[in-house]
Scaffold this active site. Structure first.
Site, mmCIF file in Angstrom:
data_model
loop_
_atom_site.group_PDB
_atom_site.id
_atom_site.type_symbol
_atom_site.label_atom_id
_atom_site.label_comp_id
_atom_site.label_asym_id
_atom_site.label_seq_id
_atom_site.Cartn_x
_atom_site.Cartn_y
_atom_site.Cartn_z
ATOM 1 N N GLU A 1 33.059 3.010 2.162
ATOM 2 C CA GLU A 1 34.441 3.260 2.589
ATOM 3 C C GLU A 1 35.042 2.025 3.246
ATOM 4 O OE1 GLU A 1 37.118 4.600 2.542
ATOM 5 O OE2 GLU A 1 37.128 6.759 2.772
ATOM 6 N N ASP B 1 38.643 6.815 10.157
ATOM 7 C CA ASP B 1 39.637 6.986 11.218
ATOM 8 C C ASP B 1 39.378 8.350 11.877
ATOM 9 O OD1 ASP B 1 41.969 6.660 12.703
ATOM 10 O OD2 ASP B 1 43.314 7.202 11.087
ATOM 11 N N LYS C 1 37.000 3.547 13.585
ATOM 12 C CA LYS C 1 37.790 3.653 14.821
ATOM 13 C C LYS C 1 37.158 4.766 15.657
ATOM 14 C CE LYS C 1 42.254 2.512 12.666
ATOM 15 N NZ LYS C 1 43.550 3.083 12.264
ATOM 16 N N PHE D 1 46.697 0.376 13.678
ATOM 17 C CA PHE D 1 46.832 0.340 12.228
ATOM 18 C C PHE D 1 46.582 -1.067 11.707
ATOM 19 C CE2 PHE D 1 49.019 0.150 8.146
ATOM 20 C CZ PHE D 1 48.475 1.262 7.526
HETATM 21 P P1 5GP Z 1 40.455 9.508 7.923
HETATM 22 O O1 5GP Z 1 40.332 10.686 6.984
HETATM 23 O O2 5GP Z 1 39.131 9.046 8.470
HETATM 24 O O3 5GP Z 1 41.439 9.794 9.028
HETATM 25 O O4 5GP Z 1 41.130 8.359 7.130
HETATM 26 C C1 5GP Z 1 40.461 7.599 6.247
HETATM 27 C C2 5GP Z 1 41.391 6.860 5.323
HETATM 28 O O5 5GP Z 1 42.674 6.625 5.908
HETATM 29 C C3 5GP Z 1 40.817 5.496 5.037
HETATM 30 O O6 5GP Z 1 39.942 5.523 3.942
HETATM 31 C C4 5GP Z 1 42.058 4.661 4.798
HETATM 32 O O7 5GP Z 1 42.423 4.746 3.454
HETATM 33 C C5 5GP Z 1 43.109 5.308 5.673
HETATM 34 N N1 5GP Z 1 43.248 4.600 6.965
HETATM 35 C C6 5GP Z 1 42.812 4.988 8.179
HETATM 36 N N2 5GP Z 1 43.122 4.107 9.141
HETATM 37 C C7 5GP Z 1 43.779 3.111 8.508
HETATM 38 C C8 5GP Z 1 44.343 1.865 8.953
HETATM 39 O O8 5GP Z 1 44.328 1.470 10.117
HETATM 40 N N3 5GP Z 1 44.934 1.095 7.995
HETATM 41 C C9 5GP Z 1 44.982 1.460 6.669
HETATM 42 N N4 5GP Z 1 45.567 0.623 5.841
HETATM 43 N N5 5GP Z 1 44.447 2.614 6.227
HETATM 44 C C10 5GP Z 1 43.852 3.426 7.131
HETATM 45 MG MG MG Z 2 39.607 4.662 2.235
#
Ligand code: 5GP
Ligand code: MG
Length: 191
Positions: free
Chosen positions: A116, A120, A148, A169
């Protein structure tokens, strides 16, 4: 040719700030730091999966650059197959989790390593693991370029992580803002 390369290097070292669409980003993780950590994680995977012939499953689109760099440092026989799962739009999570698509490989009895770009909230990864488990792989490991820790909303196993970052971000090195900003060597944080 040589002069051209020198001037390109000079240009890149001055890229402390970039503009992606309507937003400004400042450099936060330089390419050398990323490379160092990618090599460390690749060495750990090489050690842990000796004689196991793992199947890497990079998650498109964000993990394409990380996967390309990581796989070239992994020194054991392995396979790679890409999957897709999207949950983000702009800089805000939609909370909406889409289905895993493109699982073309039979993962039954395989040692699977999910690759991955970033974890986040952890919701995407939790959903990915739940989906893959239904196919009875021998094992599932999680390898994320970035995590994160302060944003995690669910408990997910993270076996390999290059860098932990604050809850900001970021773009670059495969990660996008509204589809743009993926094609940089360094990682940038929203100003
Ligand atoms: P989660 O489901 O863990 O909240 O999010 C995962 C996905 O959200 C990551 O694979 C990515 O595509 C997107 N994402 C999360 N944080 C960021 C960030 O700071 N920047 C970007 N560009 N994408 C993020
Ligand atoms: Mg991703």
């Amino acid at each position: 040719m040589h002069r051209q390369r020198l001037s390109n290097d000079l240009f890149e070292s001055k890229m402390n700030k970039i503009q992606v669409k309507d937003k400004s980003f400042a450099i936060s993780i330089p390419a050398a730091k990323i490379h160092e950590q990618v090599c460390r994680v690749a060495a750990e995977i090489t050690r842990d999966f000796k004689d196991r012939e793992p199947l890497f499953l990079p998650v498109l689109n964000g993990a394409f650059i990380f996967a390309a760099d990581l796989l070239r440092e992994v020194q054991i026989p392995c396979e790679v197959s890409f999957v897709k799962l999207a949950s983000y739009q702009g800089t805000q999570t939609t909370g909406e989790i889409r289905e895993v698509i493109g699982l073309a490989h039979d993962i039954t009895g395989r040692d699977v390593i999910i690759v991955e770009d970033i974890i986040d909230s952890g919701l995407s990864m939790a959903h990915m693991i739940e989906t893959l488990e239904k196919h009875n792989p021998a094992s599932i490991s999680v390898c994320s370029l970035l995590v994160k820790p302060d944003a995690l909303r669910v408990k997910v196993p993270i076996h390999y992580c290059c860098l932990e970052i604050p809850n900001d971000f970021i773009v670059g090195y495969g990660l996008d803002y509204d589809g743009f900003g993926r094609n940089t060597k360094d990682i940038y944080t929203l100003c």
